[in-house]
Design a protein around this motif. Structure first.
Motif, PDB file in Angstrom:
ATOM      1  N   THR A  84       5.493   0.282   3.896  1.00  0.00           N
ATOM      2  CA  THR A  84       4.485   1.260   3.472  1.00  0.00           C
ATOM      3  C   THR A  84       4.696   2.630   4.115  1.00  0.00           C
ATOM      4  N   GLN A  85       5.597   2.707   5.073  1.00  0.00           N
ATOM      5  CA  GLN A  85       5.907   4.006   5.673  1.00  0.00           C
ATOM      6  C   GLN A  85       7.060   4.708   4.959  1.00  0.00           C
ATOM      7  N   GLN A  86       7.677   4.019   3.998  1.00  0.00           N
ATOM      8  CA  GLN A  86       8.765   4.616   3.245  1.00  0.00           C
ATOM      9  C   GLN A  86       8.217   5.590   2.205  1.00  0.00           C
ATOM     10  N   THR A  87       8.821   6.741   2.123  1.00  0.00           N
ATOM     11  CA  THR A  87       8.339   7.779   1.201  1.00  0.00           C
ATOM     12  C   THR A  87       8.316   7.296  -0.241  1.00  0.00           C
ATOM     13  N   SER A  88       9.341   6.554  -0.647  1.00  0.00           N
ATOM     14  CA  SER A  88       9.420   6.097  -2.039  1.00  0.00           C
ATOM     15  C   SER A  88       8.264   5.162  -2.387  1.00  0.00           C
ATOM     16  N   ILE A  89       7.936   4.246  -1.467  1.00  0.00           N
ATOM     17  CA  ILE A  89       6.834   3.318  -1.729  1.00  0.00           C
ATOM     18  C   ILE A  89       5.496   4.045  -1.654  1.00  0.00           C
ATOM     19  N   LYS A  90       5.353   4.953  -0.704  1.00  0.00           N
ATOM     20  CA  LYS A  90       4.126   5.749  -0.629  1.00  0.00           C
ATOM     21  C   LYS A  90       3.878   6.475  -1.947  1.00  0.00           C
ATOM     22  N   THR A  91       4.943   7.049  -2.506  1.00  0.00           N
ATOM     23  CA  THR A  91       4.822   7.785  -3.760  1.00  0.00           C
ATOM     24  C   THR A  91       4.386   6.881  -4.890  1.00  0.00           C
ATOM     25  N   ARG A  92       4.994   5.693  -4.991  1.00  0.00           N
ATOM     26  CA  ARG A  92       4.655   4.788  -6.084  1.00  0.00           C
ATOM     27  C   ARG A  92       3.247   4.216  -5.915  1.00  0.00           C
ATOM     28  N   LEU A  93       2.829   3.968  -4.673  1.00  0.00           N
ATOM     29  CA  LEU A  93       1.461   3.521  -4.447  1.00  0.00           C
ATOM     30  C   LEU A  93       0.471   4.613  -4.863  1.00  0.00           C
ATOM     31  N   ALA A  94       0.780   5.853  -4.509  1.00  0.00           N
ATOM     32  CA  ALA A  94      -0.098   6.971  -4.878  1.00  0.00           C
ATOM     33  C   ALA A  94      -0.177   7.122  -6.394  1.00  0.00           C
TER      34      ALA A  94
END
Length: 322
Positions: free
Chosen positions: A275-285
């Motif tokens: 969850t600290q990865q930028t790519s996953i943060k973006t997709r969660l958002a």
């Protein structure tokens, strides 16, 4: 003295075995049960974290979609899987906290049959109306519904989910009539809403924002404790005199009860890294999910408290399923 030395040696041996087990895990494919179809937020989250665990731990984590009965089928499969760390799954507020009070029976005991691994995040809801509905605020919408000048249907991604329960709760609180139309996913329901075949839906702001910007849908009220940043002018249902909609839906990763703690702790930390990865943060958002971290023990306590909250919501909604 010899007796205590033997106990201490046994303790060290057990600790070493547990540590070695966790260090070598996983040695084969891990199944990830997703209690929904192959679209929507649950499926997206399951695949994102399966891919992250695959990359971080070097072994395949394979999603298996087990949809049906508002998540009960998939959660029942997870609850009765071997507690060896090779079957984990995704859970959400509706299945874990609401279904035990919504359904006459469910194939699992939320607090006894699962070992919480990692909390993923929360997702708020906004009540939106199709542009053709001649009401721009909740007061006018309720008045229109009570006038019986037109029939109202509201959509959701399935019977028993948060959007469905919020719709039933609004019906009960406002004293209005509208029919629930369940779909296979929230996205499918939104398509029908945009097309004008249903009139209302509780949905993630992220899912409906493009349609709001195009003027196809209009926001009526926020079903959360606070207004959302993307819709600052849209009041909450609580502000409008309808408290009880403050519980957002939420998602987390679980395993069958009895899964070794070392594996639970390992996956908790791997989920935190993911969850600290930028790519996953973006997709969660993009999916409208606000990530948050909890330890396994914190997640367990959170689920227990949420069950109390959702028991009240289900009772107030008047919904009951066989």
């Amino acid at each position: 003295m010899v007796h205590w030395k033997r106990l201490f040696c046994l303790y060290l041996l057990c600790s070493f075995v547990s540590f070695a087990h966790a260090q070598s895990y996983p040695t084969k494919v891990v199944k990830v049960i997703v209690p929904s179809g192959t679209s929507g937020t649950m499926d997206l989250l399951g695949r994102e974290f399966a891919l992250a665990f695959n990359t971080q731990l070097g072994k395949p984590f394979i999603v298996e979609n087990k949809a049906g009965a508002g998540g009960n089928i998939g959660m029942g499969i997870l609850a009765h899987a071997p507690a060896d760390g090779y079957t984990i799954g995704l859970g959400a507020a509706n299945a874990l906290a609401a279904n035990p009070f919504l359904y006459a029976s469910v194939p699992f005991d939320t607090l006894k049959d699962f070992a919480p691994i990692a909390f993923i995040g929360r997702m708020q809801f906004v009540l939106v109306a199709q542009q053709s509905v001649p009401a721009d605020n909740l007061k006018d919408l309720i008045a229109l519904m009570k006038s019986k000048k037109m029939n109202f249907n509201f959509g959701s991604s399935g019977i028993g989910n948060t959007a469905h329960l919020f719709g039933e709760l609004l019906k009960q609180r406002a004293g209005v009539e509208m029919e629930h139309i369940p779909f296979k996913s929230s996205g499918e329901a939104i398509q029908e809403l945009v097309a004008g075949r249903i009139q209302l839906q509780f949905a993630s702001p992220a899912e409906v924002m493009p349609h709001i910007k195009r003027g196809v849908l209009k926001p009526i009220a926020i079903a959360a404790g606070n207004r959302v940043e993307s819709l600052p002018q849209t009041p909450t249902l609580s502000e409008l005199g309808f408290p009880g909609f403050e519980s957002p839906t939420w998602f987390g990763i679980l395993a069958p009860a009895g899964t070794p703690k070392e594996i639970i702790n390992l996956l908790n930390q791997e989920a935190r890294v993911a969850t600290q990865q930028t790519s996953i943060k973006t997709r969660l958002a993009q999916a409208g999910v606000e990530p948050a971290y909890m330890t396994p023990d914190q997640f367990r306590s959170f689920i227990a408290e949420e069950m109390k909250r959702w028991e009240s919501i289900v009772k107030q909604s008047g919904a009951r399923l066989n």
